[in-house]
Design a protein around this motif. Structure first.
Motif, mmCIF file in Angstrom:
data_model
loop_
_atom_site.group_PDB
_atom_site.id
_atom_site.type_symbol
_atom_site.label_atom_id
_atom_site.label_comp_id
_atom_site.label_asym_id
_atom_site.label_seq_id
_atom_site.Cartn_x
_atom_site.Cartn_y
_atom_site.Cartn_z
ATOM 1 N N ILE A 29 33.198 42.163 43.074
ATOM 2 C CA ILE A 29 32.542 42.696 41.880
ATOM 3 C C ILE A 29 31.117 42.157 41.885
ATOM 4 C CG2 ILE A 29 32.541 42.834 39.370
ATOM 5 C CD1 ILE A 29 35.518 42.260 39.390
ATOM 6 N N GLU A 30 30.151 43.069 41.838
ATOM 7 C CA GLU A 30 28.738 42.669 41.863
ATOM 8 C C GLU A 30 28.034 43.212 40.623
ATOM 9 O OE1 GLU A 30 27.148 44.247 45.445
ATOM 10 O OE2 GLU A 30 28.546 43.161 46.751
ATOM 11 N N PRO A 31 27.323 42.360 39.862
ATOM 12 C CA PRO A 31 27.261 40.906 40.036
ATOM 13 C C PRO A 31 28.597 40.248 39.697
ATOM 14 C CG PRO A 31 26.194 41.553 38.010
ATOM 15 C CD PRO A 31 26.531 42.827 38.728
ATOM 16 N N GLU A 32 28.851 39.095 40.275
ATOM 17 C CA GLU A 32 30.126 38.415 40.068
ATOM 18 C C GLU A 32 30.268 38.009 38.603
ATOM 19 O OE1 GLU A 32 32.588 34.592 41.879
ATOM 20 O OE2 GLU A 32 30.876 35.421 42.964
ATOM 21 N N PRO A 33 31.357 38.406 37.947
ATOM 22 C CA PRO A 33 31.521 38.093 36.527
ATOM 23 C C PRO A 33 31.863 36.615 36.323
ATOM 24 C CG PRO A 33 33.475 39.190 37.358
ATOM 25 C CD PRO A 33 32.468 39.203 38.476
ATOM 26 N N PRO A 34 31.536 36.063 35.158
ATOM 27 C CA PRO A 34 31.900 34.672 34.871
ATOM 28 C C PRO A 34 33.408 34.513 34.772
ATOM 29 C CG PRO A 34 31.038 35.749 32.912
ATOM 30 C CD PRO A 34 30.807 36.694 34.040
ATOM 31 N N VAL A 35 33.899 33.347 35.090
ATOM 32 C CA VAL A 35 35.337 33.077 35.010
ATOM 33 C C VAL A 35 35.731 32.916 33.536
ATOM 34 C CG1 VAL A 35 37.183 31.471 35.610
ATOM 35 C CG2 VAL A 35 35.385 31.998 37.278
ATOM 36 N N ASP A 36 36.754 33.645 33.131
ATOM 37 C CA ASP A 36 37.261 33.527 31.756
ATOM 38 C C ASP A 36 38.602 32.807 31.814
ATOM 39 O OD1 ASP A 36 38.438 33.961 29.215
ATOM 40 O OD2 ASP A 36 37.133 35.704 28.911
ATOM 41 N N PRO A 37 38.715 31.637 31.208
ATOM 42 C CA PRO A 37 39.960 30.870 31.300
ATOM 43 C C PRO A 37 41.152 31.551 30.646
ATOM 44 C CG PRO A 37 38.464 29.896 29.698
ATOM 45 C CD PRO A 37 37.687 30.944 30.421
ATOM 46 N N ASP A 38 40.889 32.522 29.783
ATOM 47 C CA ASP A 38 41.991 33.224 29.111
ATOM 48 C C ASP A 38 42.559 34.373 29.949
ATOM 49 O OD1 ASP A 38 41.755 31.609 26.848
ATOM 50 O OD2 ASP A 38 40.217 32.910 25.974
ATOM 51 N N ARG A 39 41.864 34.728 31.019
ATOM 52 C CA ARG A 39 42.293 35.864 31.839
ATOM 53 C C ARG A 39 43.426 35.449 32.767
ATOM 54 N NH1 ARG A 39 39.637 40.573 32.692
ATOM 55 N NH2 ARG A 39 37.703 39.719 31.817
ATOM 56 N N ILE A 40 44.500 36.250 32.805
ATOM 57 C CA ILE A 40 45.641 35.960 33.678
ATOM 58 C C ILE A 40 45.211 36.147 35.137
ATOM 59 C CG2 ILE A 40 47.959 36.692 34.359
ATOM 60 C CD1 ILE A 40 48.467 37.434 31.464
ATOM 61 N N VAL A 41 45.427 35.140 35.937
ATOM 62 C CA VAL A 41 44.944 35.132 37.320
ATOM 63 C C VAL A 41 45.675 36.179 38.167
ATOM 64 C CG1 VAL A 41 44.741 33.732 39.417
ATOM 65 C CG2 VAL A 41 44.289 32.706 37.170
ATOM 66 N N VAL A 42 44.915 36.900 38.978
ATOM 67 C CA VAL A 42 45.484 37.840 39.944
ATOM 68 C C VAL A 42 45.751 37.084 41.240
ATOM 69 C CG1 VAL A 42 45.124 39.959 41.246
ATOM 70 C CG2 VAL A 42 44.211 39.758 38.930
ATOM 71 N N THR A 43 46.999 37.036 41.658
ATOM 72 C CA THR A 43 47.378 36.313 42.870
ATOM 73 C C THR A 43 47.391 37.260 44.081
ATOM 74 O OG1 THR A 43 49.746 36.745 42.641
ATOM 75 C CG2 THR A 43 48.851 34.828 41.449
ATOM 76 N N ASP A 44 47.551 36.681 45.261
ATOM 77 C CA ASP A 44 47.654 37.501 46.479
ATOM 78 C C ASP A 44 48.836 38.468 46.386
ATOM 79 O OD1 ASP A 44 45.444 36.309 47.593
ATOM 80 O OD2 ASP A 44 46.578 34.897 48.831
ATOM 81 N N ALA A 45 49.927 37.999 45.801
ATOM 82 C CA ALA A 45 51.118 38.853 45.670
ATOM 83 C C ALA A 45 50.833 40.080 44.812
ATOM 84 C CB ALA A 45 52.277 38.057 45.072
ATOM 85 N N HIS A 46 49.967 39.916 43.813
ATOM 86 C CA HIS A 46 49.616 41.034 42.933
ATOM 87 C C HIS A 46 48.797 42.105 43.652
ATOM 88 C CE1 HIS A 46 49.977 38.067 39.341
ATOM 89 N NE2 HIS A 46 51.085 38.780 39.466
ATOM 90 N N ARG A 47 48.198 41.738 44.783
ATOM 91 C CA ARG A 47 47.331 42.672 45.497
ATOM 92 C C ARG A 47 48.032 43.310 46.694
ATOM 93 N NH1 ARG A 47 43.484 38.569 43.948
ATOM 94 N NH2 ARG A 47 43.755 37.453 45.928
ATOM 95 N N LYS A 48 49.342 43.261 46.691
ATOM 96 C CA LYS A 48 50.133 43.909 47.746
ATOM 97 C C LYS A 48 50.866 45.122 47.167
ATOM 98 C CE LYS A 48 50.900 39.607 50.348
ATOM 99 N NZ LYS A 48 49.933 39.960 51.411
ATOM 100 N N ASN A 49 51.055 46.144 48.008
ATOM 101 C CA ASN A 49 51.746 47.368 47.607
ATOM 102 C C ASN A 49 51.107 47.998 46.377
ATOM 103 O OD1 ASN A 49 53.761 47.150 49.679
ATOM 104 N ND2 ASN A 49 54.745 45.558 48.445
ATOM 105 N N VAL A 50 49.794 48.210 46.469
ATOM 106 C CA VAL A 50 49.051 48.800 45.355
ATOM 107 C C VAL A 50 48.200 49.974 45.843
ATOM 108 C CG1 VAL A 50 48.967 46.671 44.012
ATOM 109 C CG2 VAL A 50 47.137 47.164 45.660
ATOM 110 N N TYR A 51 47.696 50.728 44.872
ATOM 111 C CA TYR A 51 46.760 51.815 45.131
ATOM 112 C C TYR A 51 45.462 51.527 44.406
ATOM 113 C CZ TYR A 51 50.961 54.315 46.565
ATOM 114 O OH TYR A 51 52.116 54.673 47.186
ATOM 115 N N ASP A 52 44.373 52.070 44.923
ATOM 116 C CA ASP A 52 43.152 52.039 44.136
ATOM 117 C C ASP A 52 43.294 53.057 43.004
ATOM 118 O OD1 ASP A 52 41.531 54.676 44.691
ATOM 119 O OD2 ASP A 52 42.241 54.039 46.665
ATOM 120 N N PRO A 53 42.491 52.956 41.943
ATOM 121 C CA PRO A 53 42.688 53.836 40.787
ATOM 122 C C PRO A 53 42.552 55.324 41.093
ATOM 123 C CG PRO A 53 41.279 51.987 40.211
ATOM 124 C CD PRO A 53 41.459 51.930 41.697
ATOM 125 N N MET A 54 41.670 55.700 42.015
ATOM 126 C CA MET A 54 41.469 57.121 42.278
ATOM 127 C C MET A 54 42.619 57.707 43.091
ATOM 128 S SD MET A 54 38.118 59.134 43.743
ATOM 129 C CE MET A 54 37.128 58.542 42.374
#
Length: 266
Positions: free
Chosen positions: A111-136
């Motif tokens: 993501i450019e520019p890189e957004p600031p880290v928000d401590p309240d945001r649930i972290v996306v792990t490597d497992a979350h990025r498997k078996n997925v599609y892009d939105p389009m």
């Protein structure tokens, strides 16, 4: 929910199709934006590109524009995305998201520019990025085999989506059949699916919009086919809001089939 073109293993080439569509966004019947979407499906590759901007009254308050693109290969009849890019621009900022995918897994993203880290945001792990599609790519339905494209079973599907920031699940279910007519182009049957949104990671739990979308049971999407393929794409999306129904609907939907080409023999 995945998209693809039918590939015959016995034939030297497969059917191809193209879509050129224009959409209008409205809120309680008031136009708030316009956009376009072009999709090309070839023998062994596909590409899709969209762009849009706010319009009407909304433009006076928060003028903005955006564009997106997805491309990849056709593997065993399914669209397998390899790259996705989305850029949004407003008077306050511009942001570009890039994804690189391999066999349904996110290989790289930024993501450019890189957004600031928000401590309240649930972290996306490597497992979350498997078996997925892009939105389009994930917004298109692939109907396998030789089954009826407009069967209720077409709606009974689900998929994981990663958009560079948010990882969520979309579940569809059959709602009804209806006839739709664009001002230009498509006039015919549409299959209307209920759609359910479940956030998984990358979101802030107490955000009202996330809670609202996750609780909705009346979001619906109408799909129609791209000629010459076994791919269905959204013709209309309707989301209830506290300010009235938000709708994205095709005003022009021109879809054409290309004849199969004989494979090059070099």
């Amino acid at each position: 929910m995945c998209a693809g073109a039918f590939l015959s293993q016995a034939a030297p080439a497969s059917a191809q199709g193209r879509l050129d569509a224009q959409y209008e966004a409205s809120l309680s019947g008031i136009p708030v934006g316009k956009g376009s979407w072009t999709i090309e499906i070839g023998d062994d590759s596909f590409s899709a590109a969209a762009q849009g901007a706010t319009a009407g009254l909304l433009k006076a308050f928060s003028g903005g524009s955006g564009s997106g693109a997805s491309q990849g290969r056709i593997v065993n009849g399914a669209l397998v995305s390899s790259a996705y890019t989305a850029t949004t621009t407003t008077s306050k900022k511009s942001e570009t998201i890039r994804l690189a995918l391999v066999n349904g897994n996110i290989k790289e993203f930024s993501i450019e520019p890189e957004p600031p880290v928000d401590p309240d945001r649930i972290v996306v792990t490597d497992a979350h990025r498997k078996n997925v599609y892009d939105p389009m790519t994930g917004s298109m339905l692939r109907v396998p085999g030789t089954a009826d494209l407009m069967s209720p079973d077409t709606c009974r599907t689900a998929a994981g989506i990663f958009d560079g920031r948010l990882r969520y699940d979309l579940k569809l279910d059959f709602k009804r059949m209806e006839m739709v007519k664009a001002e230009r182009g498509y006039h015919g049957p549409a299959i209307v699916c209920s759609i359910y949104f479940t956030p998984v990671a990358g979101y802030i739990p107490d955000r009202p919009v996330i809670k609202y979308l996750a609780s909705q049971r009346n979001i619906e999407i109408a799909f129609v086919p791209i000629a010459g393929t076994r791919v269905l794409v959204p013709f209309r999306l309707t989301i209830p809001t506290p300010f009235g129904p938000a709708m994205l609907e095709a005003t022009s939907f021109v879809t054409t089939a290309a004849p199969p080409r004989v494979a090059k023999t070099q």
